[in-house]
Motif scaffolding. Structure first.
Motif, PDB file in Angstrom:
ATOM      1  N   LYS A 316      -1.696   4.690  50.706  1.00 24.99           N
ATOM      2  CA  LYS A 316      -1.709   3.227  50.732  1.00 24.99           C
ATOM      3  C   LYS A 316      -2.887   2.619  49.980  1.00 24.99           C
ATOM      4  N   GLY A 317      -3.887   3.414  49.689  1.00 24.18           N
ATOM      5  CA  GLY A 317      -5.027   2.901  48.933  1.00 24.18           C
ATOM      6  C   GLY A 317      -4.873   3.029  47.430  1.00 24.18           C
ATOM      7  N   SER A 318      -3.763   3.584  46.976  1.00 25.31           N
ATOM      8  CA  SER A 318      -3.574   3.800  45.543  1.00 25.31           C
ATOM      9  C   SER A 318      -3.176   2.505  44.849  1.00 25.31           C
ATOM     10  N   SER A 319      -3.421   2.453  43.551  1.00 25.32           N
ATOM     11  CA  SER A 319      -3.074   1.257  42.781  1.00 25.32           C
ATOM     12  C   SER A 319      -1.566   1.055  42.713  1.00 25.32           C
ATOM     13  N   ILE A 320      -0.804   2.127  42.693  1.00 27.96           N
ATOM     14  CA  ILE A 320       0.656   2.002  42.653  1.00 27.96           C
ATOM     15  C   ILE A 320       1.174   1.428  43.965  1.00 27.96           C
ATOM     16  N   ALA A 321       0.640   1.886  45.079  1.00 29.56           N
ATOM     17  CA  ALA A 321       1.083   1.378  46.379  1.00 29.56           C
ATOM     18  C   ALA A 321       0.752  -0.096  46.541  1.00 29.56           C
ATOM     19  N   GLY A 322      -0.353  -0.533  45.953  1.00 26.30           N
ATOM     20  CA  GLY A 322      -0.803  -1.906  46.128  1.00 26.30           C
ATOM     21  C   GLY A 322      -0.202  -2.904  45.162  1.00 26.30           C
ATOM     22  N   LEU A 323       0.741  -2.483  44.330  1.00 24.56           N
ATOM     23  CA  LEU A 323       1.356  -3.387  43.364  1.00 24.56           C
ATOM     24  C   LEU A 323       2.093  -4.512  44.089  1.00 24.56           C
ATOM     25  N   LYS A 324       2.068  -5.707  43.521  1.00 27.86           N
ATOM     26  CA  LYS A 324       2.678  -6.865  44.155  1.00 27.86           C
ATOM     27  C   LYS A 324       3.929  -7.325  43.401  1.00 27.86           C
ATOM     28  N   GLY A 325       4.834  -7.954  44.138  1.00 23.06           N
ATOM     29  CA  GLY A 325       5.989  -8.604  43.531  1.00 23.06           C
ATOM     30  C   GLY A 325       6.797  -7.689  42.651  1.00 23.06           C
ATOM     31  N   SER A 326       7.054  -8.143  41.420  1.00 20.45           N
ATOM     32  CA  SER A 326       7.861  -7.370  40.475  1.00 20.45           C
ATOM     33  C   SER A 326       7.014  -6.826  39.326  1.00 20.45           C
ATOM     34  N   ASP A 327       5.710  -6.713  39.541  1.00 17.26           N
ATOM     35  CA  ASP A 327       4.822  -6.232  38.480  1.00 17.26           C
ATOM     36  C   ASP A 327       5.090  -4.780  38.115  1.00 17.26           C
ATOM     37  N   ASN A 328       4.731  -4.436  36.890  1.00 15.47           N
ATOM     38  CA  ASN A 328       4.713  -3.042  36.433  1.00 15.47           C
ATOM     39  C   ASN A 328       3.277  -2.543  36.458  1.00 15.47           C
ATOM     40  N   ILE A 329       3.121  -1.222  36.560  1.00 16.88           N
ATOM     41  CA  ILE A 329       1.803  -0.604  36.437  1.00 16.88           C
ATOM     42  C   ILE A 329       1.976   0.734  35.744  1.00 16.88           C
ATOM     43  N   ILE A 330       1.182   0.961  34.705  1.00 13.91           N
ATOM     44  CA  ILE A 330       1.256   2.194  33.939  1.00 13.91           C
ATOM     45  C   ILE A 330      -0.140   2.794  33.880  1.00 13.91           C
ATOM     46  N   SER A 331      -0.278   4.030  34.365  1.00 12.76           N
ATOM     47  CA  SER A 331      -1.572   4.718  34.397  1.00 12.76           C
ATOM     48  C   SER A 331      -1.586   5.816  33.349  1.00 12.76           C
ATOM     49  N   PHE A 332      -2.595   5.768  32.461  1.00 10.56           N
ATOM     50  CA  PHE A 332      -2.767   6.786  31.425  1.00 10.56           C
ATOM     51  C   PHE A 332      -3.900   7.725  31.841  1.00 10.56           C
ATOM     52  N   TYR A 333      -3.560   8.967  32.103  1.00 13.78           N
ATOM     53  CA  TYR A 333      -4.554   9.996  32.396  1.00 13.78           C
ATOM     54  C   TYR A 333      -4.815  10.760  31.095  1.00 13.78           C
TER      55      TYR A 333
END
Length: 370
Positions: A316-333
């Motif tokens: 629950k503390g991850s950035s993906i879990a905390g996304l709001k509404g219909s936003d996208n999130i893309i993480s580049f490792y």
């Protein structure tokens, strides 16, 4: 510099927003010398046979009037018209038409530049991908047109440009992970919120709500089958150096219950979906028991060459879990960013932001033509 001629295919939601933004850009930047010579829908078109600029303030009314003609035939008639323009031409494809995407190599090899949010040309068979870039100036063909497709992944978010810059500056992509669908983002933020309280709504009710609010396709199965996310992962994988054959060549977890795949209509599908709520509720509760939430994500691992789309659980503390509404999130490792990924986050769907991504690509072409 002569006029840069703009030919626009597709004047629906994204197309309308694009034309409005293009008109504003041309007003603010008269030195760009833009002349729109074609605005085409599936049944009607405005064609400037003498290559003088169409009126971007009255185009909608003009398209509904006697000034409109039948669309140019693709690719032959359209190509001959564009080749005869007295200056550079940028073809803006605002459709999702696969047959039009298959003609990109022909247009590019004739020096026509292309900007588009159409995923089909870049996520279908890898042979088409290779043909497109072999014909393009930014793929090594000195006589070809430029091609840019930022809005194929993340709408107006700088996803592809970020990835290209990482690769071109010598960084090593290790993994890309994220939520690539505004529909799936909204759906799981509603069904499995961080606080665990969704008002008792089952998965089917959340799908119906998403449809009513306009987040899904008219038939939600077109979102729930995962193919849209798979197409975006295919594009990212190819830009990362993985030769993914097609968007169906890796695992895609469909959220359509087997018995409902053959439902005759969206209404029939939605009517039957509630009977399978228990399956999704079990997945959600198993995640909650671990202090996590379930999300629908796409991921690729360059080292293992693994690409997959489906449900995963996240702390629950991850950035993906905390996304709001219909936003996208893309993480580049990457090698440079180590354990703290470079994150691109924001609205990944919608006519205005998608059109912004397309206009941004058009500006990239203009900068290269100076």
């Amino acid at each position: 510099m002569p006029n840069v001629h703009v030919a626009i295919i597709g004047a629906g939601g994204v197309g309308k927003a694009f034309i409005s933004q293009l008109a504003g850009y041309a007003t603010r930047n008269p030195s760009a010398s833009l002349a729109t010579i074609l605005i085409s829908r599936s049944s009607k078109a405005l064609v400037s046979r003498d290559y003088s600029p169409l009126n971007l303030n009255s185009w909608s009314q003009d398209l509904a009037s006697a000034a409109a003609t039948a669309p140019l035939a693709y690719p032959t008639e359209a190509l001959e018209f564009l080749k005869a323009a007295p200056g550079p031409v940028i073809l803006v494809d605002n459709t999702s038409d696969e047959s039009l995407a298959k003609s990109y190599p022909l247009f590019l090899s004739n020096g026509i530049h292309i900007v588009t949010p159409n995923k089909k040309g870049f996520s279908s068979d890898i042979g088409l991908w290779k043909d497109i870039y072999a014909a393009a100036a930014n793929g090594g063909n000195p006589k070809g047109g430029y091609v840019f497709h930022e809005a194929t992944v993340g709408a107006g978010l700088p996803v592809l440009s970020t990835l290209k810059e990482l690769v071109e500056t010598g960084d090593k992509i290790e993994k890309i992970e994220g939520i690539f669908s505004g529909t799936m983002s909204f759906l799981f933020n509603s069904f499995a919120p961080l606080d665990g309280n969704n008002g008792g709504k089952g998965f089917a009710a959340c799908v119906k709500e998403a449809q009513q609010l306009g987040y899904t396709e008219p038939d939600p199965r077109d979102d729930l089958n995962g193919l849209d996310v798979a197409r975006k992962l295919t594009i990212l994988a190819r830009l990362s150096g993985l030769e993914v054959a097609s968007p169906t060549s890796f695992p895609i977890q469909s959220l359509i219950p087997g018995p409902l795949e053959s439902a005759k209509s969206a209404d029939e599908f939605l009517e039957g979906l509630g009977a399978f709520d228990g399956d999704m509720t079990k997945i959600k509760e198993e995640a909650e028991a671990k202090g996590a939430v379930v999300r629908y994500v796409g991921s690729l691992n360059v080292e293992t060459k693994e690409v997959k789309v489906g449900l995963q659980t996240f702390d629950k503390g991850s950035s993906i879990a905390g996304l709001k509404g219909s936003d996208n999130i893309i993480s580049f490792y990457t090698e440079r960013y180590g354990g703290n990924p470079l994150i691109v986050q924001g609205a990944g769907a919608g006519a205005d932001v998608t059109a912004m991504g397309v206009l941004g690509d058009l500006i990239k072409v203009l900068q290269r033509l100076k």
